[in-house]
Design a protein around this motif. Structure first.
Motif, PDB file in Angstrom:
ATOM      1  N   LEU A 196      31.630  45.802  33.504  1.00  4.34           N
ATOM      2  CA  LEU A 196      30.809  45.323  32.323  1.00  4.34           C
ATOM      3  C   LEU A 196      31.751  45.074  31.369  1.00  4.34           C
ATOM      4  O   LEU A 196      31.851  44.027  30.844  1.00  4.34           O
ATOM      5  CB  LEU A 196      29.729  46.174  31.795  1.00  4.34           C
ATOM      6  CG  LEU A 196      28.990  45.725  30.752  1.00  4.34           C
ATOM      7  CD1 LEU A 196      28.252  44.364  31.001  1.00  4.34           C
ATOM      8  CD2 LEU A 196      28.004  46.515  30.115  1.00  4.34           C
ATOM      9  N   ALA A 197      32.708  45.684  30.845  1.00  2.00           N
ATOM     10  CA  ALA A 197      33.565  45.605  29.823  1.00  2.00           C
ATOM     11  C   ALA A 197      34.556  44.552  30.352  1.00  2.00           C
ATOM     12  O   ALA A 197      35.146  43.551  29.456  1.00  2.00           O
ATOM     13  CB  ALA A 197      34.655  46.733  29.718  1.00  2.00           C
ATOM     14  N   LYS A 200      32.746  41.172  30.062  1.00  4.10           N
ATOM     15  CA  LYS A 200      32.922  40.856  28.469  1.00  4.10           C
ATOM     16  C   LYS A 200      33.927  40.301  28.055  1.00  4.10           C
ATOM     17  O   LYS A 200      33.992  39.175  27.325  1.00  4.10           O
ATOM     18  CB  LYS A 200      32.258  42.018  27.632  1.00  4.10           C
ATOM     19  CG  LYS A 200      30.848  42.351  27.551  1.00  4.10           C
ATOM     20  CD  LYS A 200      30.531  43.638  26.875  1.00  4.10           C
ATOM     21  CE  LYS A 200      29.279  44.020  26.745  1.00  4.10           C
ATOM     22  NZ  LYS A 200      28.618  45.237  25.983  1.00  4.10           N
ATOM     23  N   VAL A 203      34.152  36.577  29.500  1.00  6.83           N
ATOM     24  CA  VAL A 203      33.147  35.674  28.872  1.00  6.83           C
ATOM     25  C   VAL A 203      33.879  35.363  27.495  1.00  6.83           C
ATOM     26  O   VAL A 203      33.904  34.120  26.922  1.00  6.83           O
ATOM     27  CB  VAL A 203      31.961  36.461  28.554  1.00  6.83           C
ATOM     28  CG1 VAL A 203      31.142  35.677  27.555  1.00  6.83           C
ATOM     29  CG2 VAL A 203      31.266  36.542  29.899  1.00  6.83           C
ATOM     30  N   ASP A 204      34.441  36.371  26.789  1.00 10.53           N
ATOM     31  CA  ASP A 204      35.141  35.792  25.408  1.00 10.53           C
ATOM     32  C   ASP A 204      36.181  34.863  25.522  1.00 10.53           C
ATOM     33  O   ASP A 204      36.410  34.045  24.662  1.00 10.53           O
ATOM     34  CB  ASP A 204      35.690  37.156  24.760  1.00 10.53           C
ATOM     35  CG  ASP A 204      34.492  38.033  24.248  1.00 10.53           C
ATOM     36  OD1 ASP A 204      33.245  37.619  24.177  1.00 10.53           O
ATOM     37  OD2 ASP A 204      34.746  39.461  24.188  1.00 10.53           O
TER      38      ASP A 204
END
Length: 289
Positions: A196-197, A200, A203-204
């Motif tokens: 998940l990290a 993220k 995505v950023d």
């Protein structure tokens, strides 16, 4: 009516959380993830709120989970598009099992479209919960949580308590299973947290890259809007690419044709001008002689 919205429109830069908040606020729902609106039922009801009476809500299945059920919802939406003469292509296969980006873009378009009707003013006379009660099913919609709670309360009052037995209950079995596989569960949680990290971070980075290229395209658009350059052939060709509305076809060929035609006309005018100048010079020489 904004049915055709270019890909550079601000509508396509609205985030998932804003779309989710808009859906929950308008339809009195409590969706926690945008993916919960994938069946097409929510989109049908949003159109029903914007155009009361146009959507046959009795055909909408709010409990759709299988592809064939979702496709039926999108068929209802297609009928509504036809009635309202909305020219937006409704690509059902991509909306049902396509990329998450395809689904997000459609919801972004839907928000922009609904906001363009009556200035985005919400229809206060519309009751979303009552509207869903006219649908085929509503069990999976979290907006009906109050009704399910009241049913649970009635069941507690009308049914006698369950007597205990020597056999372990389902809850105890679940606890014992969790204790036995605790190490495995902990490892899975850590692995999922790491994944998940990483997602993220990805995505950023994608959002930063998107904003970077959007700012460049915006600078080009502002430059093309300069009055002194507005009618230049190259500027006209660039605008055709910037404002193309069909995401599936490239506008490069059309822009190239436009540019070639403009340059061809200019070349013909230049040749004609040169011929006129040569004729004038010849006449002047004849006059001198």
């Amino acid at each position: 009516m904004a049915t055709n919205i270019g890909m550079m429109d601000s509508a396509y830069f609205v985030g998932r959380n804003e779309i989710l908040g808009w859906i929950n606020d308008r339809l009195h729902l409590n969706l926690s993830r945008i993916e919960e609106a994938a069946s097409g039922a929510v989109q049908c009801q949003m159109l029903d709120m914007t155009f009361p009476g146009v959507v046959p809500m009795h055909k909408v299945n709010f409990d759709a989970k299988n592809e064939y059920e979702m496709i039926q919802n999108y068929k209802v939406m297609q009928e509504v598009f036809t009635k309202l003469k909305i020219t937006k292509p409704l690509e059902v296969n991509r909306l049902v099992k396509g990329r998450p980006l395809d689904k997000l873009e459609f919801r972004q378009w839907l928000k922009r479209f609904c906001d363009s009707i009556n200035g985005g003013i919400m229809n206060e006379n519309y009751n979303p919960v009552e509207g869903r009660s006219r649908g085929g099913k509503e069990k999976s919609v979290k907006g009906a949580s109050k009704a399910s709670k009241s049913l649970q309360t009635n069941n507690m009052h009308h049914h006698p308590p369950v007597t205990t037995s020597t056999k372990p209950t389902g809850l105890k079995q679940a606890k014992s299973h969790a204790v036995g596989g605790g190490s495995n569960s902990s490892a899975e949680v850590q692995a999922l947290s790491k994944e998940l990290a990483e997602l993220k971070v990805s995505v950023d980075l994608l959002e930063k890259e998107r904003d970077f290229y959007f700012s460049k395209l915006r600078d080009i658009e502002i430059l093309c809007q300069t009055p002194e350059l507005d009618e230049l052939p190259i500027v006209v060709a660039v605008k055709k690419i910037l404002y193309a509305t069909d995401a599936n076809e490239s506008a490069l060929e059309e822009a190239q044709e436009c540019l070639d035609e403009s340059l061809g006309l200019e070349a013909a005018e230049e040749e004609e001008g040169e011929e006129v100048e040569e004729e004038a010079e010849a006449e002047e020489e004849e006059t001198k002689t």
